[in-house]
Design an enzyme around this catalytic site. Sequence first.
Site, PDB file in Angstrom:
ATOM      1  N   LYS A 106       0.822  -1.227   0.000  1.00 36.56           N
ATOM      2  CA  LYS A 106       0.000   0.000   0.000  1.00 36.56           C
ATOM      3  C   LYS A 106       0.845   1.262   0.000  1.00 36.56           C
ATOM      4  O   LYS A 106       0.438   2.292  -0.546  1.00 36.56           O
ATOM      5  CB  LYS A 106      -0.980   0.004   1.171  1.00 36.56           C
ATOM      6  CG  LYS A 106      -0.397  -0.267   2.537  1.00 36.56           C
ATOM      7  CD  LYS A 106      -0.339  -1.744   2.810  1.00 36.56           C
ATOM      8  CE  LYS A 106       0.513  -2.065   4.008  1.00 36.56           C
ATOM      9  NZ  LYS A 106       0.005  -3.148   4.829  1.00 36.56           N
ATOM     10  N   LYS A 206      -3.639   3.295   3.084  1.00 32.62           N
ATOM     11  CA  LYS A 206      -4.832   2.542   2.662  1.00 32.62           C
ATOM     12  C   LYS A 206      -5.998   3.486   2.374  1.00 32.62           C
ATOM     13  O   LYS A 206      -6.755   3.289   1.417  1.00 32.62           O
ATOM     14  CB  LYS A 206      -5.212   1.535   3.748  1.00 32.62           C
ATOM     15  CG  LYS A 206      -4.154   0.434   3.928  1.00 32.62           C
ATOM     16  CD  LYS A 206      -4.347  -0.290   5.240  1.00 32.62           C
ATOM     17  CE  LYS A 206      -3.380  -1.454   5.371  1.00 32.62           C
ATOM     18  NZ  LYS A 206      -3.295  -1.976   6.751  1.00 32.62           N
TER      19      LYS A 206
END
Length: 438
Positions: A106, A206
Site C-alpha cells: 500500500k 490505505k
Amino acid sequence: MEPVKIGLLGLGTVGGGSVTVLTRNAHEIARRAGRGIRITHAAARQYEPERIEGIEQIDRISDDAFAVVDDPEVDIVIELIGGYSPARELVLKAIENGKHVVTANKALIALHGNAIFAAAQAKGVMVAFEAAVAGGIPIIKAVREGLAANRIEWIAGIINGTGNFILSEMRDKGREFADVLAEAQRLGYAEADPTFDVEGTDAAHKLTILGSLAFGIPLQFDKTFTEGISRIEPQDVAFAAELGYRIKHLGITRRAADGIEMRVHPTLIPHRRLIANVDGVMNAVLVKGDAVGPTLYYGAGAGALPTASAVVADVVDVVRALTTDPTNRVPHLAFQPDELTDTPVLPIAAVETAYYLRITALDRPGVMASIAGILSEEGISIEAIKQKEPAAGEMTVPLILLTHRVREAAMDRAIARIQASDGVSGEVVRLRMETLDG
Ligand SMILES: NC(=O)C1=CN([C@@H]2O[C@H](COP(=O)(O)OP(=O)(O)OC[C@H]3O[C@@H](n4cnc5c(N)ncnc54)[C@H](O)[C@@H]3O)[C@@H](O)[C@H]2O)C=CC1
Ligand SMILES: N[C@@H](CC=O)C(=O)O
Ligand code: NA
C-alpha cells in the site's frame, strides 16, 4: 493448458503465506481460474524455508529480485518485499517487460500508484492490489465492482490490524503498549517500520487508495490528515467508556460540499455500533453508497494466510482476464463450467448442529430422568438445562435444554420418542443453534 507462471518477490509473512495458499488449495484455485498456477521463480534476501509449506514447489529461488522480473518465462510478478524502493523500480521493470503485477504494497500504491497505473495502461498489463487495503477483506473488489452503481458518500474503517490489536489488548487486558506491539511484530502483523502502524501512516496509505476508488480522484497521500494512536491515554479510554463510546483508530473519507475529506485519527464511536466491537487484528470497513445505503465488510486485516488470500485472489482475477475464450473468462458460478463437481448436497437429516429444545413436561418426578435417558441413548449430550416453575394452577412446566452438536436424524428420533413419552405434553419446540465462532 500450460500453468500460468508466477515470479514471486519476497518470502516473508505474506510471500510465505502466498506460497502456502497456492500449494494447499492448488486444485480448487485451478478450478476457479481455469488454469493451473505455478511459482517458477522467487527472490528473497531472507526467508525461513522450513516455515513455508510448499516452498519445495518453486523451481528457482535466489536473492536477485531483478532476475525474476526479467525472467522471460514469468507471466505474473507478485511483489511482496514491501517499501518504496526497490519495489517501485521492480514493479515498473516488470510492467516494462509486459508482465502483470499483483502487490500487497500500500505504501507503494499510495505514493507511486499514479505513475505505476499509467505505465501499466500504456503497456496493456494489469496491476492488482487487493491485499494492500484491509488485508483479507475483499474491499477493493467490493467498492470497484460490487458498488459500481453507487455514488459513494463516505467510507469509514478500521484499516490497520496492528493498531486495532494494540488498542483492544490494552483496553481488555490492561497490557502495556510496547508489549502488545512486540507481539504484533512476532505475529507478522506489523510493518517493517512499526511507526507506520502506530502513527497512522499505514492507515493513511490505505485510506488514500480507498478515497481514489470511491471518488475517482488521483492518489494523493500527502493530502491525507494523519494522527496515530500513540498518544491515546488509558484515562481517555475510560472516560469515553463512561460516556458510552469506544475509541477506535479510523480512516474516514467523505464527499463534502466543497471537496473530499481524507483523515486518519482516533475516533469516539458509540459502543453499540458494530464497528465499535471489531477487536484484535480484525478490520472492518463501512461504505455508504447513495443507492445501497451503508454496507459493512469485516475480516482479518493482517497476517500471513488472510493477506495471502487476497493476493492469490488477485492472481486468479488476472488469470481469468488472460483467458482468450471470452465465454469462459469469468465463470458464472465462480468455478469454470467444466470444473463443476457433483459433490452431493446433504439432506437436513445428515446435517450436524446444536439444538435448543423446549419441552412441555408434566410437573412430576422422573420426567427429566426419562428425557435425559432418551437423549443419551440417541448419543445426544446436554449442554444446559433450565426448568421453570409451573404457573399457578398449571400441571406442566416448560423445560429448556441446550444440546451439543449432533446429526439431525438422531435429534428427529429423540424428539419423536420424547413426544411419545408419558410425562410430556404436546410438541417439542426445536430451534437449531450455531456458535459461528469458526
Ligand atoms: N504482514 C501483513 O500482515 C501484511 C503485509 N502487507 C504488505 O505486504 C508486503 C510484505 O510484507 P511482509 O510479508 O509482512 O514483509 P516481510 O518483512 O515479512 O517480508 C519481506 C520479504 O521480502 C524480502 N526482501 C526485502 N527486500 C528485498 C529485496 N530488495 N530483494 C529481495 N527480497 C527482498 C525479505 O527478505 C522478505 O523475504 C508489504 O508491502 C506489506 O506492507 C499487506 C497486508 C498485510
Ligand atoms: N501492518 C498492517 C498490515 C496489513 O496491511 C496492519 O497491521 O494492518
Ligand atoms: Na483487501
